[in-house]
Design a protein around this motif. Sequence first.
Motif, mmCIF file in Angstrom:
data_model
loop_
_atom_site.group_PDB
_atom_site.id
_atom_site.type_symbol
_atom_site.label_atom_id
_atom_site.label_comp_id
_atom_site.label_asym_id
_atom_site.label_seq_id
_atom_site.Cartn_x
_atom_site.Cartn_y
_atom_site.Cartn_z
ATOM 1 N N GLU A 142 31.482 18.509 -11.709
ATOM 2 C CA GLU A 142 31.058 19.776 -12.302
ATOM 3 C C GLU A 142 30.366 20.642 -11.251
ATOM 4 O OE1 GLU A 142 31.371 21.167 -15.387
ATOM 5 O OE2 GLU A 142 32.808 19.546 -15.757
ATOM 6 N N ALA A 143 30.489 21.944 -11.419
ATOM 7 C CA ALA A 143 29.810 22.858 -10.505
ATOM 8 C C ALA A 143 28.313 22.585 -10.523
ATOM 9 C CB ALA A 143 30.098 24.299 -10.904
ATOM 10 N N GLU A 172 26.014 24.744 -9.601
ATOM 11 C CA GLU A 172 25.421 25.970 -10.146
ATOM 12 C C GLU A 172 26.547 26.908 -10.550
ATOM 13 O OE1 GLU A 172 22.332 26.972 -10.768
ATOM 14 O OE2 GLU A 172 21.224 25.296 -9.871
ATOM 15 N N ARG A 173 26.323 27.611 -11.627
ATOM 16 C CA ARG A 173 27.276 28.640 -12.055
ATOM 17 C C ARG A 173 26.473 29.799 -12.648
ATOM 18 N NH1 ARG A 173 32.658 28.241 -13.203
ATOM 19 N NH2 ARG A 173 32.542 25.978 -13.453
ATOM 20 N N GLU A 197 30.466 36.792 -10.702
ATOM 21 C CA GLU A 197 30.180 35.387 -10.979
ATOM 22 C C GLU A 197 30.003 34.617 -9.668
ATOM 23 O OE1 GLU A 197 32.215 31.726 -13.532
ATOM 24 O OE2 GLU A 197 33.487 33.108 -12.429
ATOM 25 N N THR A 224 29.800 30.432 -8.223
ATOM 26 C CA THR A 224 29.841 28.991 -8.458
ATOM 27 C C THR A 224 29.514 28.274 -7.155
ATOM 28 O OG1 THR A 224 32.217 28.858 -7.986
ATOM 29 C CG2 THR A 224 31.575 29.130 -10.290
ATOM 30 N N ARG A 237 29.918 24.380 -5.541
ATOM 31 C CA ARG A 237 30.539 23.072 -5.738
ATOM 32 C C ARG A 237 30.417 22.216 -4.481
ATOM 33 N NH1 ARG A 237 33.741 22.633 -10.155
ATOM 34 N NH2 ARG A 237 34.441 24.551 -11.198
ATOM 35 N N SER A 257 33.862 33.512 -0.152
ATOM 36 C CA SER A 257 33.215 32.206 -0.186
ATOM 37 C C SER A 257 32.265 32.033 0.992
ATOM 38 C CB SER A 257 34.271 31.093 -0.160
ATOM 39 O OG SER A 257 35.027 31.158 1.035
#
Length: 669
Positions: free
Chosen positions: A343-344, A346-347, A356, A358, A360, A408
């Motif tokens: 799971e990410a 932080e989101r 948004e 994310t 990972r 990114s």
Amino acid sequence: MRGRAVEILEPGTQTTVQDLAGRRGLWGVGVPPSGAFDDYACALANLAVGNDPGAAALEAVLTGPRVVFRDRALIAVAGACQSVRLAGRRLRAGVPATALPGDVLDFGPCGPAGLRGYLAVRGGFDVPRVLGSRATFLLGRFGGAHGRALAPGDVLSLGREENCGTPADCGPLVPQLTDTWRLRVIPGPHGAPDYFTDDALADLFAAEWSVDHRSDRTGLRLVGPPVRFARADGGEAGLHPCNIHDSAYPIGGIMVSGDTPVIVGPDGPSLGGFVVPAAVIRADRWKLGQFRPGDRVRLEPVTPQQATEALTVRAAALADLGRAAELVREPVAASVATHERPEALERIAAAADRPELTVRHSGDHHLLVEAGPARLDLTVRARIHLLARELHRRGLPAITESVEGVRSLLLGFEPARLPAGELAAEVARAWMKVPDPRGIRLDVREVTLPICFDDPDAHEAMRRYQRGVRPDAPWCPDNVEFIRRVNGLTTREEVFEIVRAASYLVVGLGDVYLGAPVAVPLDPAHRLVTTKYDPPRTWTPENAVGIGGAYLCVYGMEGPGGYQLVGRTVPVWRKPPADEPGRRHPDPWLLRTFDVLRFEPVGHEELTVLRKEIAEGGRELTMRQTALDLGTLPGPDAPMSDEAQQFTQRRVAAFAQERRRWAQRGTRQ
């Protein structure tokens, strides 16, 4: 007084000087860390003779060197070193031995299992540091012994012994080499349903892969079933579904180029446009250096917590040699991970004032931060830069690398200093502090680069590819004709005219090594879009200019590549000199992020002269200082001129026609 030294009698297949850590903090400009491929074997050999684990050693590939010792020395070997003899006596891996003056060490073949062997000498090999490391980067031609593999007659000085520790028998720590490997990986950062189907990822981890013969320190190709994707193409990132907007890779990241997984090695590229469905954990990265062509490999997904446990076990064994055999063979808990990415961490949901975000895992020592949807958005690129700047301002010592991509940010970090969850939370807090880009001005340069369109060396790269890699590729025999066709243009000259007229914003450095810029036209009417080679070229001339997806890049050095070539320009990198205490040399990379590039056509002979002058420092790039208001960068929803709309519509229609042509002929992308 003459210093201690060894002389190379025969160099072996490809023997280089490498240290453990390699170069750090330069991944963001395309300088790979290099360093020992099997870092565990290199550390063991150094530990056996009492060196700091990071001392420089020799790395041999396939067949090792014959060396003569001019002085008494304590030595040790490790890795694939089953045949090493010193003065006729067989040496055991991890066990120190004394070489007397005149003794000859014959490394012999590396194998039959494993591919690389290591030789450490007490005091280390005292070659000059370049960009902070003694490691050799062969493709860049710097570091180690004159930036190359060792040659007969080379004399290598040895370092001082005063600060060395106590020698140790590291034999119990030596792992068993094999031709069948279990490679533990953390799934992600790219996964289902965005890029892959769930079944495709399950197949990736269930398959048995074979190591391709076209593997080296830049990357290891895996041969097996074609990787399947959840989408038809990569949009503006490229026609193939493996293409993404340029994003950074971790060492050990498994990128998918076309339908082939490639594991990024210590001399690999930092930035590129391929999805990464998994990354090898730090505790298993040593295995990559021992893969031989034909070896079988299975990818085993583990959790980040299991990756930490595996590294802790190894560190404990190195620290407690008395219990080494017990600790190193202590099994890590059986994997409970699935092929699904974690799971990410932080989101942050999109809001009116920011896209948004994310965060990972990208392996166990990197985090990948992504902003906004997967599309080309220069306003998001501006925010990524401001986020990197904010994190730099906070001065987090755990962060070892920061590499900006199009949408990114890859952060290398040391989990022992700051756990992944805490770093991700810090990133989220920094994101909320990032200001609106409007009104923020950056000092940049407008840089004019000479370009020789249809350069003979660019065409030589095309010919080599057609002869030796993929004769039926749609971009053969002429990349420029392919670009014309898939963009709906009438003549090849229109391709050149668009490149000449465009202003390109540099959105990343190091896309293909050593300060190489990846750039995008500011005006959508100049955005030629194409696909990348599949499989990639094995050779590209230094400073070739190519287009992949909507992006243009300049190749910083000779090497493999996938962009469609349109010409060649001048160097964007100068070979760095040896480090000097108390003196800071100018940066060897000549361009910066957010510089604006223009191209001026020249002939082949004129380019040859300019290339030599710039490489030698006799001429500088043509540039002028200016300022860039980040708020003026166009987003994907910004109004387009009539010309840009017509160009885009024509390009989309041409793309669709090309895809239909491929389908009718049964040609893959």
